[in-house]
Design a protein around this motif. Sequence first.
Motif, PDB file in Angstrom:
ATOM      1  N   ASP A 161     102.716 140.717 -42.906  1.00 40.07           N
ATOM      2  CA  ASP A 161     104.090 140.979 -43.373  1.00 40.07           C
ATOM      3  C   ASP A 161     104.291 140.293 -44.725  1.00 40.07           C
ATOM      4  O   ASP A 161     104.193 139.075 -44.833  1.00 40.07           O
ATOM      5  CB  ASP A 161     105.094 140.424 -42.352  1.00 40.07           C
ATOM      6  CG  ASP A 161     106.526 140.763 -42.741  1.00 40.07           C
ATOM      7  OD1 ASP A 161     106.739 141.762 -43.449  1.00 40.07           O
ATOM      8  OD2 ASP A 161     107.438 140.018 -42.334  1.00 40.07           O
TER       9      ASP A 161
ATOM     10  N   THR B   5     109.624 143.513 -42.104  1.00 40.68           N
ATOM     11  CA  THR B   5     109.469 142.567 -41.002  1.00 40.68           C
ATOM     12  C   THR B   5     109.678 143.262 -39.657  1.00 40.68           C
ATOM     13  O   THR B   5     108.898 143.076 -38.716  1.00 40.68           O
ATOM     14  CB  THR B   5     110.471 141.400 -41.197  1.00 40.68           C
ATOM     15  OG1 THR B   5     110.108 140.730 -42.402  1.00 40.68           O
ATOM     16  CG2 THR B   5     110.447 140.435 -40.041  1.00 40.68           C
TER      17      THR B   5
ATOM     18  N   ASP C 297     105.772 135.742 -45.314  1.00 39.13           N
ATOM     19  CA  ASP C 297     107.068 135.589 -45.970  1.00 39.13           C
ATOM     20  C   ASP C 297     107.633 134.211 -45.623  1.00 39.13           C
ATOM     21  O   ASP C 297     107.803 133.896 -44.437  1.00 39.13           O
ATOM     22  CB  ASP C 297     108.021 136.694 -45.474  1.00 39.13           C
ATOM     23  CG  ASP C 297     109.333 136.713 -46.255  1.00 39.13           C
ATOM     24  OD1 ASP C 297     109.695 135.656 -46.841  1.00 39.13           O
ATOM     25  OD2 ASP C 297     109.991 137.757 -46.267  1.00 39.13           O
TER      26      ASP C 297
HETATM   27 MG    MG Z   1     110.879 140.628 -44.312  1.00 39.39          MG
END
Ligand code: MG
Length: 321
Positions: free
Chosen positions: A181, A65, A88
């Motif tokens: 991500d 991230t 995520d």
């Molecule tokens: Mg992450």
Amino acid sequence: MNSTPPPASRFAATSPGPDVSTPLASEAREHVELAHRVEATPRLDRPASTRIFVVANQKGGVGKTTTTVNVAAALSAKGLRVLVVDLDPQGNTSTALAIEHTEGTPGVYEALVEGADMDELVRPCPDLPGLTVLPASIDLAGAEIELVSMVARETRLDKALQGYLAECEEAGDRIDYVLIDCPPSLGLLTINAMVAGREVLIPIQCEYYALEGLGQLVRNIDLVRSHLNPRLDITTILLTMYDARTRLSAGVADEVRNHFGDKVLKTAIPRSVRISEAPSYQQSVLTYDPSSSGSLSYLEAAREISEAAVSRKPTPSEREV
Ligand code: MG
Ligand code: ADP
């Protein structure tokens, strides 16, 4: 009274003039050199076509991230158009880029599961012109299960993203970089990212067991390449949380470079308090502390990424990790 000379005079006795041999002095020198290199490149060239990166590593806490947020911020700070897809359910990427993602906020779930048009879901990042975000809320947590029984379950993000990129291009606003991500797993969300992406960026934390589990990641990427997306390639490895003062970090870096060769960026991201503080102010480290080593390293990593050849063959040792 204490007559012991202060440490500085001890050094002065053995090495006159500015000392460049202590770890602190060489760290300071490297910082200045890095700042000069970053300043020397005010803008990065646009790629020939949109480059789509999957930021993946099924381990949690390795810097996926942080890397997505700060590489995206760096690319946009250097004049490029960047889209971040937060895949995520924790939504930490959305938080760090100051994008609302409370439960019920429309975002990547709607694009994936409901087939909604991404154009209505993508939001601009307030601090960084040129950077937009497809946010994730906790609703995405259910998607992994819901996708199982859906038609074309592995290709839904690809379809949504390609439609959106084409719309942007037609509107004369081509996106240069997409960064996706991934969550810390190899489930359907990550597979959707790997089908939508062209390049995999693997952040590797300079800690014990850094390479553990990477073999499984590489095998999954191979599987996706042979069954779903022949254009997928691991192009970029980024060492994160590097501590120049420990042998452990240097050892991990050597091991990773032996396995992945020139895919490993020369720039390693240092372990830095500023990097870990920035998200709590809903900021990237670039906006939170622009002259910090963390900010400069991510800018330099972004420059390397922008200059790297897009397609490189996997090295044989990659398969042996
Ligand atoms: Mg992450
Ligand atoms: P992942 O997305 O892989 O789970 P994160 O990017 O969320 O990993 O990072 C995990 C934790 O480590 C976070 O608290 C983050 O702030 C911290 N962190 C990441 N990179 C660095 C760094 N270079 N220096 C210090 N802390 C870092």
